[in-house]
Design an enzyme around this catalytic site. Structure first.
Site, short mmCIF file in Angstrom:
data_model
loop_
_atom_site.label_atom_id
_atom_site.label_comp_id
_atom_site.label_asym_id
_atom_site.label_seq_id
_atom_site.Cartn_x
_atom_site.Cartn_y
_atom_site.Cartn_z
N HIS A 142 39.19 71.85 115.58
CA HIS A 142 39.39 70.52 114.94
C HIS A 142 40.68 70.23 113.67
O HIS A 142 41.27 70.10 113.39
CB HIS A 142 38.19 69.78 113.81
CG HIS A 142 37.35 68.80 114.79
ND1 HIS A 142 36.20 69.79 115.78
CD2 HIS A 142 37.63 68.68 116.29
CE1 HIS A 142 35.19 68.91 116.47
NE2 HIS A 142 36.46 68.55 116.99
N SER A 174 31.83 71.51 119.95
CA SER A 174 30.62 70.50 118.65
C SER A 174 29.62 71.03 119.59
O SER A 174 28.42 71.27 118.28
CB SER A 174 31.32 69.25 118.88
OG SER A 174 32.26 68.84 118.46
#
Ligand code: AMP
Length: 254
Positions: free
Chosen positions: A38, A187
């Site tokens: 990210h 994640s």
């Protein structure tokens, strides 16, 4: 620290100011639990645009598995630290009620590619993704929006949606960021047990080295993965596997 915004109205007011002062906005949508993958999107956005908006929203309509939705990592405070280091100015963290004022009465869908690969294994997933991305792009009203090639099928569907619906935001693809052993950052990697984490890099290694998709599948199954699919199309090898309760996706040039 970035300013946290919870409502569409708050961002709209700020956005009007940036338009008046001719400052371009770069937008990075995420579901939070941020990692350097990210981070690379956020840094790229800041290189291109004076104002960066990121969103953190765990979108309920794209989860086909209730357990996965309920156990998706949520850590807004920690996320804000990485956002700060990456130069993010504003974080949109809306509630589900803010994002879905009419529930799921209105949905965006795609009828072909969204039903294949991940879509064939996660019914309704891409309708949920396209719906929330359509909402987020309309809210952000950004000059550019940044998406990772790690989610290659999602990226292609989003680009197609923007073309189909004449959305003005430019979609900027960003390369997949990996751990040193080749595992694509995600994640969900935090949920892997030590034994699963040790096996996980074999996924990328086999995708890259197997001579064809059939042999890649066989090698992954022999190594202990449950394989959802491995498919070669248009120069890209796509794969999705499961290790215990964790699903991993990746894609490489084929
Ligand atoms: P997510 O929070 O998983 O919805 O991801 C938000 C954005 O980050 C999406 O555009 C993803 O494709 C992108 N992304 C996630 N993991 C990576 C990675 N390892 N490298 C590059 N981009 C990523």
């Amino acid at each position: 620290m970035p300013k946290i915004i919870h409502t569409v109205a708050e961002w709209r007011a700020l956005r009007a100011g940036f338009r008046a002062s001719r400052q371009a906005v770069g937008f990075v949508p995420t579901m939070g639990a941020l990692h350097p993958g990210h981070g690379s999107l956020l840094v790229r956005a800041k290189q291109d645009c004076p104002v960066v908006l990121a969103s953190v929203f765990v979108n309920p309509t794209q989860f086909d598995d209730k357990w996965d939705y309920e156990n998706y990592p949520r850590m807004l405070d920690t996320d804000c630290d990485l956002m700060d280091r990456s130069g993010v100015d504003y974080v949109l963290a809306p509630s589900a009620a803010e994002m879905y004022p009419n529930g799921t009465r209105y949905l965006v869908g795609e009828t072909q590619f969204s039903r294949e690969l991940c879509g064939a294994h996660r019914p309704g997933h891409f309708d949920g993704v396209l719906t929330v991305v359509m909402k987020l792009l309309q809210i952000a009203d950004a000059e550019r929006a940044y998406f990772g090639e790690k989610d290659q099928q999602q990226l292609q569907l989003i680009k197609g949606m923007c073309t189909a619906f004449f959305l003005p935001t430019e979609i900027v693809p960003c390369p997949t960021i990996r751990e040193a052993d080749g595992l694509a950052m995600s994640s969900r990697n935090a949920r892997l047990s030590p034994a699963e984490r040790a096996l996980a890099p074999t996924f990328n290694r086999v995708l890259r080295s197997a001579p064809d998709a059939t042999q890649a599948r066989a090698q992954l199954e022999a190594a202990g993965f449950v394989v959802d699919y491995v498919e070669d199309r248009e120069g890209i090898r796509y794969g999705a596997v499961r290790l215990g309760k964790t699903r991993l996706i990746d894609n490489v040039a084929s």
